[in-house]
Design an enzyme around this catalytic site. Structure first.
Site, PDB file in Angstrom:
ATOM      1  N   SER A 246       0.996  -0.902   0.053  1.00 36.38           N
ATOM      2  CA  SER A 246      -0.188   0.151  -0.223  1.00 36.38           C
ATOM      3  C   SER A 246       0.518   1.091   0.165  1.00 36.38           C
ATOM      4  O   SER A 246       2.042   1.055  -0.160  1.00 36.38           O
ATOM      5  CB  SER A 246      -0.651   0.473   1.242  1.00 36.38           C
ATOM      6  N   LYS A 247      -0.370   2.519   0.080  1.00 44.57           N
ATOM      7  CA  LYS A 247       1.078   2.893  -0.257  1.00 44.57           C
ATOM      8  C   LYS A 247       1.736   3.606   1.515  1.00 44.57           C
ATOM      9  O   LYS A 247       3.087   3.883   0.656  1.00 44.57           O
ATOM     10  CB  LYS A 247      -0.039   4.662   0.181  1.00 44.57           C
ATOM     11  N   ARG A 248       1.305   3.492   2.624  1.00 42.76           N
ATOM     12  CA  ARG A 248       2.407   3.469   3.220  1.00 42.76           C
ATOM     13  C   ARG A 248       3.623   2.585   3.453  1.00 42.76           C
ATOM     14  O   ARG A 248       5.019   3.247   3.696  1.00 42.76           O
ATOM     15  CB  ARG A 248       1.781   2.065   4.651  1.00 42.76           C
TER      16      ARG A 248
END
Ligand code: GLU
Length: 484
Positions: A246-248
């Site tokens: 994910s973006k994380r």
């Protein structure tokens, strides 16, 4: 050996991410390695989920990485890609053929009935799925009818995946899935199988999330009397903490990496290693090397880990491999855009080139050409920092002010202001003043840049030039005075 033909078959339902383009790249590499054909087929049959910007983002991502496709409807220089929405007639004809053969049927169940059925199944905690009410009714076409596939009631489907080996699925869990929707559009399964067959696809290489669709596809091949292609399901991509990417984890849409100043050649190298390797040590591959070495045998079964730090490292390596001119040309747009607005444009190009040559040594992305830490101080005279930053921990304010004053006097009379001359004067000067070189250099570094970590001091001063360097050192001394 069968002629190798592979495809990248994105649905324009979202902006492509790392995983999508990794699939495209692996197919492309396989085609280029084997002298086969790579096609792009846009699976735009889910009208409701189509995202208008997706198509252009998909094609632009491929263009950015130089993933070129070989053919398309209007063959020739500008061919392709294929669009499923232009082939609806074929899917309609073929699904009707399956009905005629008894492998599919028209289903007249209304959305309301299906909804009720689903509710009732949930209440009973029964697995969801169509109850096959229309399966044996022999119904014909009707305005809101769909065509469903008659799942053969055999027990298991087994096939050999080129990456995962033998895979077996229990057919009992499979639903009589829809082939043709009431709007005349095919579902993914139908269109995908028909196209793979008619486009003579030899190998279907796609993400692991499609593995569970494969039994359905194999049943369709059997029903049509076609021989299926080989299947190779690419490993899932996870973040460094092994959770869903994910973006994380620093994973964003592919074109965002371009906007952030990653080089296409670094991105290609990085993506290629998400599930493929040549051995357990080689990390850097040019595109030609990837084409030369890529084989499905070396694609791993286990999850690939997306490591943003590795991407940054790799991008830095590719940045340093560029000639200074090539780097300057690619970094300039980032510099122009990223410098604060008060800096007067147009920038002096020969000065910019010198600055960028220094930035190139340290930047991890092209965007860092305009990073406050790496380059702003070359362009603005407002270098802002607390005066304490000038003072080495073993020195006091007065000593620091003195060393700055002495240095200024010496710099003033230097006949040249290149890095070699500066070093030749400053090293002995430190000794003469009874200082460690680092103590003097640290104070000067902060004085000319406002920072404690910068490009090499002498080169930085050479680039800034005599006037700017001396002025800033004088200002630093004044800052110390002002401390009181
Ligand atoms: N349209 C599917 C996708 O969006 C293609 C899957 C496949 O390659 O079969 O990924």
């Amino acid at each position: 050996m069968k002629q190798i033909r592979v495809r990248y078959a994105p649905s324009p339902t979202g902006i492509p991410h790392v995983g999508n383009i990794r699939t495209a790249l692996f197919n492309w590499l396989f085609a280029r390695h084997t002298g086969g054909t790579f096609i792009v087929r846009i699976e735009d049959t889910d009208v409701a989920r189509t995202v208008p910007e997706a198509l252009e983002a998909i094609l632009e991502s491929l263009r950015w990485l130089g993933i070129d496709w070989d053919e398309g409807p209007e063959a020739g220089g500008n061919a392709g890609p294929y669009f499923q929405s232009q082939r609806l007639e074929l899917y309609n004809r073929m699904s009707a053929e399956l009905v005629a053969k008894g492998d599919a049927y028209y289903c007249h169940c209304t959305p309301e009935r299906l909804e009720e059925m689903r509710k009732e199944q949930t209440a009973r905690k029964a697995p969801p799925g169509y109850d096959r009410r229309c399966r044996e009714l022999g119904l014909g076409p009707a305005p809101n009818a769909v065509i469903r596939f008659k799942i053969p009631l055999s027990l298991k489907t087994t096939f050999r995946d080129l990456i995962r080996g033998e895979v077996t699925f229990d057919n009992a869990v499979l639903d009589d899935f829809v082939l043709l929707k009431s709007d005349g559009y095919p579902t993914y399964h139908l269109a995908n199988v028909i196209d793979d067959n008619y486009m003579k696809i030899s190998h279907v290489m796609r993400g692991e999330e499609w593995l569970s669709s494969t039994p359905r596809h194999l049943m369709l091949y059997r029903a049509f009397g076609w021989s299926p292609p080989e299947f190779a399901h690419l490993p899932i991509i996870l973040g460094t903490d092994r959770s869903k990417l994910s973006k994380r984890h620093g994973a964003v849409a592919l074109l965002d990496y371009r906007a952030q100043g990653y080089l296409a050649e670094a991105m290609t190298n990085f993506l290629a290693l998400l599930g493929w390797s040549l051995d357990d040590k080689t990390e850097l591959f040019s595109k030609e090397e990837l084409c030369r070495h890529f084989t499905i045998e070396r694609v791993s079964q286990t999850a690939a880990i997306f490591n943003k730090e590795k991407l940054d490292w790799m991008n830095g390596v590719y940045i340093r491999a560029l000639t200074t001119d090539a780097f300057a040309a690619r970094a300039l747009p980032f510099l122009e855009k990223g410098l604060p607005p008060e800096i007067v444009r147009p920038l002096d190009q020969s000065y910019v080139k010198k600055v960028l040559a220094l930035v190139q040594e340290r930047a991890k992305t092209l965007a860092e050409a305009a990073s406050p830490e790496l380059s702003w101080f070359f362009f603005t005279d407002r270098v802002d920092y607390p005066a304490e930053l000038l003072i080495d921990k073993k020195l006091d304010k007065t000593q620091t002010a003195n060393l700055l004053a002495t240095t200024t006097a010496r710099l003033d009379v230097l006949p040249a202001f290149d890095a070699t001359t500066l070093e030749g004067m400053l090293r002995p000067l430190a000794e003469e003043m009874g200082l460690k070189a680092g103590q003097l250099f640290g104070a000067l570094r902060t004085a000319v840049s406002g920072l404690t970590a910068t490009p090499p001091l002498f080169q930085m001063m050479e680039t800034l030039g005599k006037h700017r360097s001396i002025t800033r050192i004088r200002e630093a001394a004044a800052k110390l005075e002002a401390l009181g």
